[in-house]
Write an enzyme that holds these catalytic residues in place. Sequence first.
Site, mmCIF file in Angstrom:
data_model
loop_
_atom_site.group_PDB
_atom_site.id
_atom_site.type_symbol
_atom_site.label_atom_id
_atom_site.label_comp_id
_atom_site.label_asym_id
_atom_site.label_seq_id
_atom_site.Cartn_x
_atom_site.Cartn_y
_atom_site.Cartn_z
ATOM 1 N N ASP A 351 0.831 -1.211 0.000
ATOM 2 C CA ASP A 351 0.000 0.000 0.000
ATOM 3 C C ASP A 351 0.864 1.259 0.000
ATOM 4 O O ASP A 351 0.348 2.357 -0.161
ATOM 5 C CB ASP A 351 -0.965 0.020 1.190
ATOM 6 C CG ASP A 351 -0.255 -0.125 2.522
ATOM 7 O OD1 ASP A 351 0.407 -1.172 2.720
ATOM 8 O OD2 ASP A 351 -0.335 0.793 3.350
ATOM 9 N N ASN A 352 2.170 1.089 0.188
ATOM 10 C CA ASN A 352 3.072 2.240 0.145
ATOM 11 C C ASN A 352 3.967 2.178 -1.091
ATOM 12 O O ASN A 352 5.003 2.818 -1.130
ATOM 13 C CB ASN A 352 3.935 2.293 1.407
ATOM 14 C CG ASN A 352 3.083 2.514 2.653
ATOM 15 O OD1 ASN A 352 1.950 2.970 2.555
ATOM 16 N ND2 ASN A 352 3.619 2.187 3.808
HETATM 17 P P1 AMP Z 1 0.561 3.769 6.814
HETATM 18 O O1 AMP Z 1 1.189 3.015 7.935
HETATM 19 O O2 AMP Z 1 0.704 5.248 6.916
HETATM 20 O O3 AMP Z 1 0.943 3.250 5.477
HETATM 21 O O4 AMP Z 1 -1.002 3.525 6.963
HETATM 22 C C1 AMP Z 1 -1.608 2.286 6.798
HETATM 23 C C2 AMP Z 1 -3.091 2.465 6.771
HETATM 24 O O5 AMP Z 1 -3.542 3.018 8.004
HETATM 25 C C3 AMP Z 1 -3.607 3.395 5.696
HETATM 26 O O6 AMP Z 1 -4.840 2.905 5.267
HETATM 27 C C4 AMP Z 1 -3.778 4.703 6.423
HETATM 28 O O7 AMP Z 1 -4.728 5.537 5.829
HETATM 29 C C5 AMP Z 1 -4.264 4.210 7.786
HETATM 30 N N1 AMP Z 1 -3.966 5.155 8.873
HETATM 31 C C6 AMP Z 1 -2.770 5.413 9.434
HETATM 32 N N2 AMP Z 1 -2.890 6.320 10.415
HETATM 33 C C7 AMP Z 1 -4.190 6.661 10.473
HETATM 34 C C8 AMP Z 1 -4.954 7.545 11.275
HETATM 35 N N3 AMP Z 1 -4.421 8.279 12.246
HETATM 36 N N4 AMP Z 1 -6.276 7.618 11.030
HETATM 37 C C9 AMP Z 1 -6.855 6.882 10.082
HETATM 38 N N5 AMP Z 1 -6.210 6.013 9.304
HETATM 39 C C10 AMP Z 1 -4.889 5.897 9.496
HETATM 40 MG MG MG Z 2 0.355 3.919 3.703
#
Ligand code: AMP
Ligand code: MG
Length: 640
Positions: A351-352
């Site tokens: 997803d990244n």
């Molecule tokens: P990430 O670790 O940033 O790649 O995020 C993984 C998933 O978690 C993605 O779907 C983000 O949108 C979601 N996500 C991360 N932090 C938050 C947050 N504070 N509120 C809502 N969704 C989050």
């Molecule tokens: Mg992400």
Amino acid sequence: MSLRATLHQSHAIRARLGLMATQFSTSTGFADGVSLRELPKSNIFTVKLPPDPAFETPESSHNAPREALGPRLVKGALYTYVRPELIEEAILLGVSPKAMKDLGLKPGQESESQFKDLVSGKSFFWDEENGGIYPWAQCYGGWQFGSWAGQLGDGRAISLFESTNLKTNMRFELQLKGAGRTPYSRFADGKAVLRSSIREFIVSEALSALGVPTTRALSLTLLPKSKVLRERIEPGAIVARFAESWLRIGTFDLLRARGDRDMIRKLATFVAEEVFRGWGALPAAMSLSEDQSMSSIDHPERGVPWNEIQGNQGFEENRFARLYREIARRNAKTVAAWQSYGFVNGVLNTDNTSIYGLSLDYGPFAFMDNFDPHYTPNHDDHLLRYSYKNQPTIIWWNLVRLGESLGELIGAGDQVDEERFVREGMAEHAAPVVIKRAEGVIDRTGKEFRAVFLNEYKRLMGRRLGLKTQKVSDFNDLFSEILDTLEALELDFNHFFRRLSSVPLADLETKAKCEEVASIFFHSEGFGGIGYTENSAKERIGRWLGNWRTRILEDWGPSNDLERQVAMKKVNPNFLPRGWVLDEVIERVELRGDQEILGRVMHMALNPFNTEWGLCREEEERFCGDVPRYKRAMMCSCSS
Ligand code: AMP
Ligand code: MG
């Protein structure tokens, strides 16, 4: 305050599909950019792709209480219309002048209230008449640390519109990160803290200035009244960011997990036509002989020879295979740039990983300090899955997931447009052929990925070392040997290149001189590692410098050393936003209310090759100097 956009203008309507471009193409001139209002806006993403069936129109989403939107599972859709959350107070802390320029906005727009309101989520464009532009959050899934994580989606990012730069014709999707909950927020709050927002704001622009493909950051807004709970209570913030596309490998993953083959086809077509701007922009098809593609397929029990299923003897890759290769090639180049500049993303989940090949999602990233192939800035990555040295392999692992999602399309060969295939998919008897062919495409793309990666890595490393040509021996004699040396002596990766840039060849004429120069690469306290004395350390570096000098002479001749130094300084940054610098910026902005440092560090990040920036000499020298001993190889948690 009305949620209805204060910015809503008839301009937006005509701009929906970029129609405004013509208006500015003649005498009005847009050399310095246009105003936010004049910026052509579109929503091709939401026009062409299916919305969340629960809120199919902007109106239905807008009229629903925010809580009714989710969080929940969203099926059969690639996005949900969702507005930014209302905020009480917002303070614009900074903008990136380079981002303004690249978007085609004229300087000074950032002091207009329209701009501030837009980038803080206070108001947004809503082009009702066309049933059109209204904010949305994307739906995607992902493989996280090697496990399937299911639906993720934009949990705290909300896209506002796409904008087109009238001068460059570049189209970007502008979105707010930290603007509140969406159907994809799952258990979380939809917010972003100031700390991680400062990091993303600066690193996006720093990578861009280095020439590394990346998502971008336009602005950083503090939400002083927002208290966000992470490891402690922290202030909230919003980064307005933009990218040619926010689609990720995870977007395809989710569709595959749900068996949504129609949508995979639709999305792949969208990526080719709208993100890459046409199938013609993709690599040409490779023609493969029967031998190369299919030789091992045999179907005696069903009596269907593969060439009948396929319809021709040779096999030419179809357009979806070309799309897959383009995505792989882009990611190969980007990860080569990371390796060349010592950048570690820290969380390379699917997803990244960007479909457009952008560096994406800035969590616990870092530029590494001492060269250490095992380094990861991610405190929670105990298995070092996402460490520096694993990045190319992991990006390929992610691309194989994409190959699987596209498997049916890339394996269908020239039957991909046959009505029955489109409607029902492959016939059971054809499955082995299609699978085999898809595997062939993935295998070959793997080789291509590796070749593109290596070419780009060699190109960038060669450039960093001041070479104009490539020799096969460079890889071992120069690249590997210096990396091994830096690792063994625990020396700084990026400082090495910058300092090397200014070493005159005249200082390297003898073995003794080379060894004398060697100490400029030491830390202020010397060097690390086991088993080296000062003499043996200098000897090892000195030997390398001698070889390097010979290669530079081959490429530049004896009388162009100043030009060589200038060329090297243009590709070897003097400033990088290292972990410790970002920590200091965060501390000063958050605890001491010192906003100015943000502007200074952004200026340095945007001009990383400068010798000086003329802002605050002591600070500049400190930030470019030796990394304080106990602040090297920092790690952070994923909480942001
Ligand atoms: P990430 O670790 O940033 O790649 O995020 C993984 C998933 O978690 C993605 O779907 C983000 O949108 C979601 N996500 C991360 N932090 C938050 C947050 N504070 N509120 C809502 N969704 C989050
Ligand atoms: Mg992400």
